[in-house]
Scaffold this motif. Sequence first.
Motif, mmCIF file in Angstrom:
data_model
loop_
_atom_site.group_PDB
_atom_site.id
_atom_site.type_symbol
_atom_site.label_atom_id
_atom_site.label_comp_id
_atom_site.label_asym_id
_atom_site.label_seq_id
_atom_site.Cartn_x
_atom_site.Cartn_y
_atom_site.Cartn_z
ATOM 1 N N MET A 175 -16.483 55.279 7.114
ATOM 2 C CA MET A 175 -15.656 56.412 7.517
ATOM 3 C C MET A 175 -16.056 56.849 8.919
ATOM 4 N N GLU A 196 -13.085 61.578 10.647
ATOM 5 C CA GLU A 196 -12.297 61.624 9.427
ATOM 6 C C GLU A 196 -12.869 62.645 8.452
ATOM 7 N N ASN A 243 -7.405 65.953 11.208
ATOM 8 C CA ASN A 243 -6.909 64.614 10.895
ATOM 9 C C ASN A 243 -6.130 64.667 9.594
ATOM 10 N N ARG A 294 -6.203 62.472 6.987
ATOM 11 C CA ARG A 294 -6.709 61.644 5.894
ATOM 12 C C ARG A 294 -6.619 62.332 4.536
ATOM 13 N N GLN A 295 -6.935 63.604 4.454
ATOM 14 C CA GLN A 295 -6.938 64.312 3.176
ATOM 15 C C GLN A 295 -5.701 65.194 2.975
#
Length: 140
Positions: free
Chosen positions: A1, A5, A43, A45-46
Amino acid sequence: MKRSEMSRSDARELFMKLMFQMEAQNEYGSRLKDLFFNEHLKNRRQRKYLEKMFTLTCVMLSEIDALIESCSDNWKIERMCKVDLATLRTAALEVMYMDDIPDSVAINEAVSIAKKYGTESSGKFVNGVLGRISKVKNVG
């Protein structure tokens, strides 16, 4: 990762902060969520996890609050420390409605968040309430 991130742990912490802000402002709408995510979610990503948690909160908040209250030895929602409440709501949603997250992970992460942001007794309180919620889920 990559360092930039966001991990799932970071996302949980961010969601707890959103729950805290919504409770403090007594506003649980998508306008506040969008403002919060635009400011804090750097970001993507989640994003899916966070959006799912928000949707679950909108639909299940009264049920989650009733469950938290019933599992918290005579503590009414209104009297709980707002950090503890936000942390409990976040973890209770994961325990009750997100089967891809083990209860132990949701509980351990919530205890860590409570210890970081709450009072001296927050970790123990959050652990006890979530332990009872997990038992209710596994019995029912």
